[in-house]
Design an enzyme around this catalytic site. Sequence first.
Site, PDB file in Angstrom:
ATOM      1  CG  HIS A  17      -2.157  -0.869   0.992  1.00 48.44           C
ATOM      2  ND1 HIS A  17      -3.442  -0.376   0.997  1.00 48.44           N
ATOM      3  CD2 HIS A  17      -2.274  -2.202   0.751  1.00 48.44           C
ATOM      4  CE1 HIS A  17      -4.299  -1.361   0.775  1.00 48.44           C
ATOM      5  NE2 HIS A  17      -3.606  -2.489   0.625  1.00 48.44           N
ATOM      6  CG  ASP A  18       5.063   3.340   1.395  1.00 45.27           C
ATOM      7  OD1 ASP A  18       4.570   4.482   1.284  1.00 45.27           O
ATOM      8  OD2 ASP A  18       6.278   3.140   1.495  1.00 45.27           O
ATOM      9  CG  ASP A  36       6.673   8.240  -0.746  1.00 46.13           C
ATOM     10  OD1 ASP A  36       5.813   7.407  -0.359  1.00 46.13           O
ATOM     11  OD2 ASP A  36       6.375   9.332  -1.265  1.00 46.13           O
ATOM     12  CB  SER A  43       3.369   8.788   1.116  1.00 44.32           C
ATOM     13  OG  SER A  43       3.074   7.695   0.270  1.00 44.32           O
ATOM     14  CG  HIS A  66      -3.063 -12.425  -1.103  1.00 46.48           C
ATOM     15  ND1 HIS A  66      -3.928 -12.194  -2.152  1.00 46.48           N
ATOM     16  CD2 HIS A  66      -2.780 -11.201  -0.587  1.00 46.48           C
ATOM     17  CE1 HIS A  66      -4.155 -10.891  -2.264  1.00 46.48           C
ATOM     18  NE2 HIS A  66      -3.470 -10.270  -1.317  1.00 46.48           N
ATOM     19  CB  THR A  85       0.800 -23.053   5.786  1.00 43.94           C
ATOM     20  OG1 THR A  85       0.638 -22.540   4.451  1.00 43.94           O
ATOM     21  CG2 THR A  85       0.907 -24.566   5.719  1.00 43.94           C
TER      22      THR A  85
END
Length: 328
Positions: free
Chosen positions: A70-71, A78, A80, A193, A250
């Site tokens: 997500h960054d 950075d 943010s 995932h 797992t």
Amino acid sequence: MEKRPTAFSYTHKILLFVWLCQASCASADLTLNFYSASCPSAELVVRNTVRSASNMDPTVPGKLLRLLFHDCFVEGCDASVLLQGNGTERSDPANQSLGGFSVIDSAKRLLEIFCPGTVSCADIVALAARDAVELTGGPVVHIPTGRRDGKVSSASNVRPNIVDTSFTMTQMIKLFSSKGLSLEDLVTLSGAHTIGAAHCSAFSDRFQEDSKGKFTLIDTSLDNGYAEKLMKQCPPGANPSITVQNDPETSFVFDNHYYGNLLAHRGLFQSDSVLFTDSRSSKQVKNFAEDQVGFFESWVQSFLKLTSIHVKTGDEGEIRAFCPTANT
């Protein structure tokens, strides 16, 4: 933890060298051991912080890995996404379920004691995600550092730049391509995932509530038995805080079981399932399901590309003193 084959470690070193040669022009100021002189203990401090937090809470690695995605997909890698305040990325509803912030803050506090004003929050996010993968059984990745922290963080930039769990294959390919990532990177990085969890709302569109107030399956790509378990875990009106493990077998181990789940039509999200049902990616899914070493080797390359998306280096950005707040 099962010891990985020596051949993988040797191949990984070759792949790392090749990638660094290819990427040197694009990210000339990112280098291995960037802090060797200015803060020699930087990577060890981050690793120990991640290990300690993960020992107390096994969900931490999945949160740190998701935080990196997500960054990097919004404004580049950075940090943010860490900035707090009205209208920032962190305030967007799509980021409300993100976690791992306290781990990043803890590492930063320690580094500011030992090496004030030296190690960026952006590097801490990247290193923490790297360590999260390794500590849960995944491959060792030596990533270059030297990222600078961004000063811009806008909620309006979030939705157009992150994958929605209902995305089609074409939508995901287009988004990943805009970040300099290939179809192979898309399939490989989706393997994240294999750890982590999701709230019921992230996959509720695969079901429909009937007149009796019960869910029925409307997504025929989902295994019926798996769907029944999901509907029991997330019935209509379920508490919004309830989460379901991405990989039920797992849950806290970084492995290739995620791809085996896709072959069995047990991908949690619609965006997972299409990786196997779409002919453009199904072969790679099958290969990874049968070859964990191959998946790990591909992960190393794709992770290096992910952590180099639109990085700020040199005189760009800043080195924040406190990760949730830009310097004044």
